[in-house]
Design a protein around this motif. Structure first.
Motif, short mmCIF file in Angstrom:
data_model
loop_
_atom_site.label_atom_id
_atom_site.label_comp_id
_atom_site.label_asym_id
_atom_site.label_seq_id
_atom_site.Cartn_x
_atom_site.Cartn_y
_atom_site.Cartn_z
N THR A 96 0.86 -1.18 0.00
CA THR A 96 0.00 0.00 0.00
C THR A 96 0.89 1.23 0.00
O THR A 96 1.84 1.32 0.78
CB THR A 96 -0.91 0.01 1.24
OG1 THR A 96 -1.72 -1.17 1.20
CG2 THR A 96 -1.81 1.22 1.25
N ARG A 97 0.61 2.15 -0.89
CA ARG A 97 1.37 3.39 -1.00
C ARG A 97 0.41 4.56 -0.90
O ARG A 97 -0.70 4.53 -1.40
CB ARG A 97 2.10 3.48 -2.34
CG ARG A 97 3.10 2.39 -2.60
CD ARG A 97 4.45 2.59 -1.96
NE ARG A 97 4.42 2.33 -0.53
CZ ARG A 97 5.33 2.77 0.33
NH1 ARG A 97 6.32 3.50 -0.07
NH2 ARG A 97 5.24 2.47 1.59
N ARG A 98 0.87 5.61 -0.24
CA ARG A 98 0.11 6.86 -0.15
C ARG A 98 0.61 7.81 -1.23
O ARG A 98 1.69 7.62 -1.79
CB ARG A 98 0.30 7.48 1.22
CG ARG A 98 -0.37 6.71 2.32
CD ARG A 98 -0.32 7.47 3.64
NE ARG A 98 -1.11 6.80 4.63
CZ ARG A 98 -0.62 6.00 5.56
NH1 ARG A 98 0.67 5.78 5.63
NH2 ARG A 98 -1.43 5.42 6.42
N SER A 99 -0.14 8.84 -1.47
CA SER A 99 0.25 9.85 -2.44
C SER A 99 1.65 10.37 -2.13
O SER A 99 1.94 10.72 -0.99
CB SER A 99 -0.77 11.01 -2.40
OG SER A 99 -0.40 12.01 -3.29
N GLY A 100 2.52 10.37 -3.13
CA GLY A 100 3.88 10.88 -2.96
C GLY A 100 4.90 9.85 -2.52
O GLY A 100 6.10 10.10 -2.59
N GLU A 101 4.48 8.67 -2.04
CA GLU A 101 5.43 7.64 -1.62
C GLU A 101 5.97 6.91 -2.85
O GLU A 101 5.31 6.84 -3.88
CB GLU A 101 4.77 6.66 -0.66
CG GLU A 101 4.43 7.28 0.68
CD GLU A 101 3.83 6.30 1.65
OE1 GLU A 101 4.07 6.46 2.84
OE2 GLU A 101 3.11 5.37 1.22
N GLU A 102 7.17 6.36 -2.71
CA GLU A 102 7.85 5.77 -3.86
C GLU A 102 8.24 4.32 -3.61
O GLU A 102 8.45 3.91 -2.47
CB GLU A 102 9.13 6.55 -4.17
CG GLU A 102 8.90 7.99 -4.53
CD GLU A 102 10.20 8.74 -4.74
OE1 GLU A 102 11.28 8.14 -4.62
OE2 GLU A 102 10.12 9.93 -5.04
#
Length: 66
Positions: free
Chosen positions: A6-12
């Protein structure tokens, strides 16, 4: 089997080849590639499914920051 993150906005995420990749593993990567699928989006989070050969490391960028 896929890795699901799971990634949030802006995570890479970083996809890196292992330094000791064999010729056959490289050929498999060139033939099959890497499959990245957005499994679900919920607000500011996306669930991402990644299928890649074992010679490809998948690393969350925040784990590399020190």
């Amino acid at each position: 089997m896929a890795l699901v993150l799971t990634r949030r906005s802006g995570e890479e995420l970083l996809l890196k080849l292992e330094s000791d990749i064999s010729e056959s593993e490289l050929q498999q990567l060139m033939t099959d590639g890497v499959q990245i699928r957005i499994a679900r989006i919920d607000g500011q989070q996306a669930k991402i499914s990644i299928e890649a050969p074992l010679a490809v490391s998948i690393v969350r960028a925040e784990l590399l920051a020190t």
